[in-house]
Structure formats: C-alpha cells, structure tokens
Design a protein around this motif. Structure first.
Motif, mmCIF file in Angstrom:
data_model
loop_
_atom_site.group_PDB
_atom_site.id
_atom_site.type_symbol
_atom_site.label_atom_id
_atom_site.label_comp_id
_atom_site.label_asym_id
_atom_site.label_seq_id
_atom_site.Cartn_x
_atom_site.Cartn_y
_atom_site.Cartn_z
ATOM 1 N N ALA A 121 13.021 -8.941 -36.404
ATOM 2 C CA ALA A 121 14.159 -9.037 -35.470
ATOM 3 C C ALA A 121 14.201 -10.424 -34.839
ATOM 4 O O ALA A 121 15.256 -10.885 -34.393
ATOM 5 N N HIS A 122 13.064 -11.099 -34.812
ATOM 6 C CA HIS A 122 13.011 -12.452 -34.247
ATOM 7 C C HIS A 122 13.799 -13.466 -35.077
ATOM 8 O O HIS A 122 14.000 -14.597 -34.635
ATOM 9 N N PHE A 123 14.221 -13.067 -36.279
ATOM 10 C CA PHE A 123 14.961 -14.013 -37.135
ATOM 11 C C PHE A 123 16.473 -13.777 -37.092
ATOM 12 O O PHE A 123 17.223 -14.459 -37.785
ATOM 13 N N ILE A 124 16.914 -12.824 -36.254
ATOM 14 C CA ILE A 124 18.354 -12.634 -36.052
ATOM 15 C C ILE A 124 18.869 -13.855 -35.293
ATOM 16 O O ILE A 124 18.251 -14.272 -34.299
ATOM 17 N N LYS A 125 19.986 -14.433 -35.778
ATOM 18 C CA LYS A 125 20.544 -15.614 -35.093
ATOM 19 C C LYS A 125 21.091 -15.168 -33.745
ATOM 20 O O LYS A 125 21.889 -14.234 -33.680
ATOM 21 N N ILE A 298 3.256 -20.660 -27.181
ATOM 22 C CA ILE A 298 4.715 -20.647 -27.342
ATOM 23 C C ILE A 298 5.075 -19.176 -27.485
ATOM 24 O O ILE A 298 4.534 -18.493 -28.366
ATOM 25 N N THR A 299 5.933 -18.655 -26.618
ATOM 26 C CA THR A 299 6.234 -17.219 -26.717
ATOM 27 C C THR A 299 7.717 -16.986 -26.993
ATOM 28 O O THR A 299 8.571 -17.780 -26.594
ATOM 29 N N HIS A 300 7.987 -15.888 -27.692
ATOM 30 C CA HIS A 300 9.364 -15.516 -28.041
ATOM 31 C C HIS A 300 9.600 -14.070 -27.638
ATOM 32 O O HIS A 300 8.820 -13.188 -28.009
ATOM 33 N N ILE A 301 10.681 -13.825 -26.913
ATOM 34 C CA ILE A 301 11.097 -12.449 -26.615
ATOM 35 C C ILE A 301 12.564 -12.339 -27.023
ATOM 36 O O ILE A 301 13.407 -13.058 -26.483
ATOM 37 N N PRO A 302 12.894 -11.474 -27.983
ATOM 38 C CA PRO A 302 14.307 -11.395 -28.398
ATOM 39 C C PRO A 302 15.176 -10.755 -27.323
ATOM 40 O O PRO A 302 14.657 -10.202 -26.344
ATOM 41 N N CYS A 307 15.026 -5.672 -28.993
ATOM 42 C CA CYS A 307 13.635 -5.274 -28.696
ATOM 43 C C CYS A 307 13.480 -3.772 -28.875
ATOM 44 O O CYS A 307 12.533 -3.303 -29.506
ATOM 45 N N THR A 308 14.395 -2.998 -28.301
ATOM 46 C CA THR A 308 14.311 -1.541 -28.400
ATOM 47 C C THR A 308 14.742 -1.133 -29.812
ATOM 48 O O THR A 308 15.206 -1.967 -30.586
#
Ligand code: KG4
Ligand code: ZN
Length: 340
Positions: A121-125, A298-302, A307-308
């Motif tokens: 999901a982190h690769f969704i634009k 380096i942190t990523h939160i979509p 996320c859910t």
C-alpha cells in the motif's frame, strides 16, 4: 506520451470490511469500503455474521467502485482479490465473486496476500507521500496482525518478528473492554491517553524473542489491576480513566518501539513503513517522529484510508502482479492461513 490505461479492480473481504477499488497505473480512482457495524454489539468480529454481510455488500460495493472510477466493467484488465490470510467464510465470498466476474468478463484473475498488500500500500501514488526505498522494514499493526517484515523487493519479503498470541489492536480493544469502553476501544484509549499521565500505573512488558510480540499478558495484568483497585474504590476506573489509558498506551507503544529498535539493530535498516489501523495511534506516531529526529530513521505512514483494511492496496498488488505476469489459476482457493 500518455501512459496506456490499465484499470485493475481490487476486492477485499478477509475480515469485517467489504471493499472494492479501481486503480490505474498506481493512481487510485475509487476506494469503497462497507464497514460492518453488526459486530459492535458483540465486542468483536463474529465470523458467520461477517460472511453473511459480505454476501449482502459485495455487489453494491463493486458497483460503487466502478461508478466512482467512472469506468465500465468491460474496461477492466484484471481482477485482484484477497486470497488470505483471514476468516475463511469471509475470504470465500470475495474469492468466489472475483472468480465468477473474471470468468464472465474473460480477463485474468490475480490472487493477493493481504499482509503483502498492507505493505505494498506504500506504493500507491498519494499526494505528499513518498514510497519507501528497498530494503525497508514494515511494521503492520492492526486488530488482526502484528508483524515486522524485512522487505527486500516487491515480492521478496521475510517475516522477522510477529505476535505469538493477540494482535496489538486486540490488546487495545480488550483492555478497553475491561475499562467498560465500547468496541473498538483503540481510538478511545488514544483519546483519553492524551489527557493522562503515562507513568502513573506501570505495567510490565512481556518477555519474548527480541523481535516477536506477546500481548495476552498485558490484558491479564490490566484485568487483575482493575479488579484489585475496584475492590478498594468502586469508582476507580471512572476517576482515573485518563491515567489508566495513558499508562496502557505508553506500555504498548514503548513495546512496539523496543521491537522496532531491535529489528533496526539486527538488520541495519533504518527505513520503516507502518501500516494497519493501529498506525492511527497518536502515541506511535509521536514515538516514530522522535526516532526520526534522534536515531536518523526514515518513517512512512500511508494515508489512513490505506492503513486500515481496504481494496486499494489489493488493487495495487494486482497492478504490480499484472505487470510482471503473475496470475492465478482458475481453481485457486481461499487460504485462511496464507503466509507471506
Ligand atoms: O486495520 P484495521 O482497521 O482492521 C483490522 O483489524 O484488520 O485495524 C483496526 C484496529 C482496531 O483494533 C482498533 O482499535 C485499532 O485498529 N485502532 C487504534 C486506533 N485507531 C484504530 N488503536 C489505537 N489507537 C488508535 N488511534
Ligand atoms: Zn488487515
């Protein structure tokens, strides 16, 4: 030159959310979720009721997703669906529906691992978001999962830590239930925790392998603590709710951060991507920001909707698999205990 359209429909039905989404070259055109509220009165997901609700929801949810994306089903190039892990009765609904629709439209079917999808999901634009670079560590924290995964490439993942009992979201929800809060209690613990003293009631952190998790002991510790205090003062919970919530949240967040620190030490990877409903928690978000400032992470939160549990992440994996020719056979079956 304009990129050729490649519409992929994603369908998610692993637990209590019936979801459908359309993606086109990494861009989400629609992301529809029907969250089942029937489970609230039972204080947790009832599998049989979830399965029945999926059957009612799936046709209108897919219809909505196509409408919102403004495309006709004949324009779809493939259908991606959650094969597992999850509740068997729930997975069966999405699997059977997806198979029939793909067959009817004469387009390929793509099976998706739900846990991989939380990570990809982190690769969704998405505006204002940058995707992680490989290798990175993914921490998936929700009502159903708690895992640390070393992600070397899109489909090269190793689970390096996971819960041996409850998921972290369950720890929030079950301790909230002990305090008399409604389901799901995680967001409420977070809300009251903001007003309380996190160090007022110390709870011990369970000891397991350095990168694994255990939450069942915390639930019992909170139960015994509350029972003991209520004997002395029947109004103990209501008089100290903020401090109890802050103390529970502090223990859980500190524990998650300990495990992440162990994983960073073990792998040397400082890029961390968080997913799952618990990533909404203000405590974990603050702790990650602190680790960025103090430890060079380096942190990523979509975005929260990715996320859910959602179908955009399923469509995202569908697209990645479509472009690399990874399709499912027509006799593919749902798998409740599918591993990454
Ligand atoms: O990913 P999700 O929507 O569904 C699955 O469990 O797969 O996650 C739901 C979980 C619930 O346990 C809920 O209590 C927890 O995420 N949650 C939170 C917060 N928001 C949602 N827990 C703590 N703090 C929050 N702010
Ligand atoms: Zn999930």
């Amino acid at each position: 030159m304009k990129q050729k359209d490649c519409y992929i429909l994603g369908i998610e039905s692993s637990c209590d959310d019936t979801a459908a989404a359309v993606i086109n070259n990494g861009l989400v055109l629609s992301n529809v979720v029907a969250t089942q509220t029937i489970h609230e009165e039972y204080g947790g997901v009832v599998p049989e009721l979830a399965s029945r609700a999926h059957q009612q929801n799936i046709v209108p949810v897919v219809h909505q997703a196509l409408l919102k994306a403004n495309i006709d089903k004949k324009q779809l190039r493939a259908i991606a669906f959650t094969r597992g892990p999850g509740l068997m009765g729930s997975l069966l609904v999405g699997t059977s529906f997806s198979k029939s629709l793909a067959m009817g439209l004469g387009i390929p079917l793509i099976d998706v691992n739900h846990m991989q999808a939380h990570i990809l999901a982190h690769f969704i634009k998405s505006e204002g978001q940058t995707s992680p670079s490989f290798p990175f560590l993914a921490l998936t924290i929700s009502g159903g999962h708690t895992q640390i995964v070393k992600v070397s490439n899109y489909f090269d993942m190793d689970v390096i830590g996971e819960t041996i009992d409850d998921a972290v979201g369950e720890a929030f929800d079950k301790t909230a239930k002990i305090l008399g809060l409604p389901y799901p209690g995680g967001p409420l613990i977070d809300k009251y925790a903001l007003l309380g003293d996190p160090r007022r009631f110390p709870f011990t952190k369970p000891k397991v392998n350095p990168m694994d998790f255990s939450f069942s002991g915390l639930k019992t510790a909170v139960l015994y603590f509350v029972q003991r205090e209520v004997k002395k003062n029947p109004d103990f919970v209501s008089e100290n709710l903020n401090d109890i919530c802050a103390s529970i949240q502090f223990t859980i967040v500190d524990y998650l951060m300990d495990k992440l620190k162990n994983a960073v030490k073990e792998t040397g990877i400082k890029e961390i991507a968080i997913g799952g409903g618990v990533s909404a928690n203000s405590g974990i978000r603050a702790a990650l920001k602190e680790a960025e400032a103090n430890n060079g992470w380096i942190t990523h939160i979509p975005k929260f909707e990715y996320c859910t549990d959602n179908a955009a992440m399923i469509a995202m994996v569908g697209e990645l698999k479509f472009k690399t020719g990874q399709f499912a056979a027509n006799d593919v079956v749902a798998q409740a205990r599918l591993k990454i």
